[in-house]
Structure formats: C-alpha cells, structure tokens
Motif scaffolding. Structure first.
Motif: not given
Length: 252
Positions: A61-82
């Motif tokens: 499976a290939y998923l695409n979504g978004f995460h942030f650093y725990n404790g820093n909601l402004q530290g956001q990025m896209e991530a490609h999951h295999y």
C-alpha cells in the motif's frame, strides 16, 4: 459481501503501487556526495538482479498524508508511506519525503488496530495518535487506486492508531539526518493543518481533498480510546539524545 471485500483487497494489492501516485513528488533534500560511478551502477544492477528483497516486496500500500512534530503544531510536513500489512491488527510503514527515485527516508510508522491499542499501558499510548480525522477529513489518501478500493481501505484505517518516529527532518535539515529522532503526531480537527500544504499536494496528485471528505461521510467516526493524542491535553512526549545508556529501557 465478504467475497466482494476480498476481491477488492486483492485488486488493491496489485493496483496500489502501479497507479498514478508514483514519481510526481521530488525530494526536498539535495544530499551532499559525489555522483555514482559507473562501477557503483554496475554493482547496483547486479545486486538488483541477484539479491532478493523479500521485506520490500511485501509492501502492498502507498499512502500520502501529513504529520507534525509532537509539541510543535506549526512543524508540519507531507509524508509518503509505503505500507506492509503484517496481519489484521498490525501494519508497518517506511516513510519518504517524496515518491521519486531520489526520495529520502524520513522515518517509520507502526499502525495498530483499536484492539491492540487498548492493550498498551497508558504511558505508552501517549506516543500514539488516532487516524480518525486524517481519514474523515480526506487528507489521508491512497494515490492511484479506484475510489471504491480507497474507501474500503479507509474504512479499515479510520479506527487504527499510529506511532511515528522521524529520523531525517527533511523539512528543515536539508542535507543530512541531523540531531535526534522525533516523535510525530497526526491532526485531529479542522483548522490545524496548513491548507497550503494540502493544496500543493492535491495539485501534484490531481486529487481533491474536499471531494475525498464527501466520499467518506458514510464512514463512522470511532470513539477515541483514552490516551491517544495526548498532546491535546498538554501531555507531550519527545525524544532526545542522552548519555544515560544505563537507563532501564536500554537494558536486556
């Protein structure tokens, strides 16, 4: 009904990595180092033919979504999951900053069912996040597969929980994996995720998050188990480099 679901997931396995969701997102990072030599390329080609890569071949499976650093909601990025599904209750994913040949390995995510999550100690649960909002909001997608197959997949994921560790912070350390690994979290409500990130992703994949959201309105929203998304209550857990190697968690 079960036969129909089985057929959908069989189709899913063959379509997930072959759809239009591949090689449209460049890596953020230009890593230092010399170009591959002809000798290196020959060795790689030989290894590719002769060596088995069984764990990698099980990625289904290939998923695409978004995460942030725990404790820093402004530290956001896209991530490609295999993702590899180990059994009905456990998945594991390797994550990259892109889906092209030069994508950089960002980290890993472990995904477990609600049944397994309920067995975790309360302190351990603080490292995990729910997937209910990612699914229901449409921000988590499975690029390249038919809507009906993606819907089936999201029905399974909506009640799961994830634990993410990023080892290369490609959103800010644009050369090498500096510093400590970091615990990441998932978004839990509207207004948290930077919509510019979503719009950019949607354009590259030719999808509509808003439409995905509408398509998933019929998926029930599960009740979140106590302990997940602990950052919402100010219970932030993060990793750091330490010289206290004698700590109990490091012993065998």
């Amino acid at each position: 009904m079960e036969n129909k679901r089985a057929l959908l997931f069989c189709s899913l396995a063959s379509l997930l990595l072959l759809g239009c969701g591949g090689n449209n997102t460049d890596s953020y990072v230009k890593a230092p180092g010399g170009e591959k030599t002809a000798k290196t390329k020959v060795l790689e080609a030989g290894a590719d033919v002769l060596q088995k890569k069984t764990p990698l071949s099980k990625i289904d499976a290939y998923l695409n979504g978004f995460h942030f650093y725990n404790g820093n909601l402004q530290g956001q990025m896209e991530a490609h999951h295999y993702v590899t599904q180990l059994n009905e209750d456990l998945h594991q994913a390797v994550m990259y900053d892109g889906n092209g040949p030069n994508a950089k390995l960002m980290g890993v995510e472990y995904i477990i069912s609600e049944r397994l999550f309920k067995k975790l100690p309360l302190e351990e649960r603080k490292l995990w996040h729910s997937h209910h909002h990612e699914v229901k909001s449409g921000t988590l997608i499975a690029p390249g597969i038919p809507d009906v197959a993606e819907h089936e997949l999201m029905e399974k994921l909506v009640s799961t929980y994830g634990k993410i560790i990023h080892t290369w912070h490609t959103d800010r350390d644009l050369e090498l994996p500096y510093g400590s690994p970091m615990v990441m979290m998932g978004f839990t409500k509207d207004g948290q995720l930077n919509q510019e990130l979503v719009a950019d992703r949607d354009k590259r994949f030719n999808v509509s998050t808003a439409e995905k959201r509408k398509q998933r309105e019929d998926i029930p929203t599960p009740k979140i188990v106590e302990g997940a998304n602990a950052w919402e209550q100010g219970e932030v857990r993060q990793l750091q480099i330490t010289n206290k190697y004698e700590a109990p968690e490091h012993q065998h």
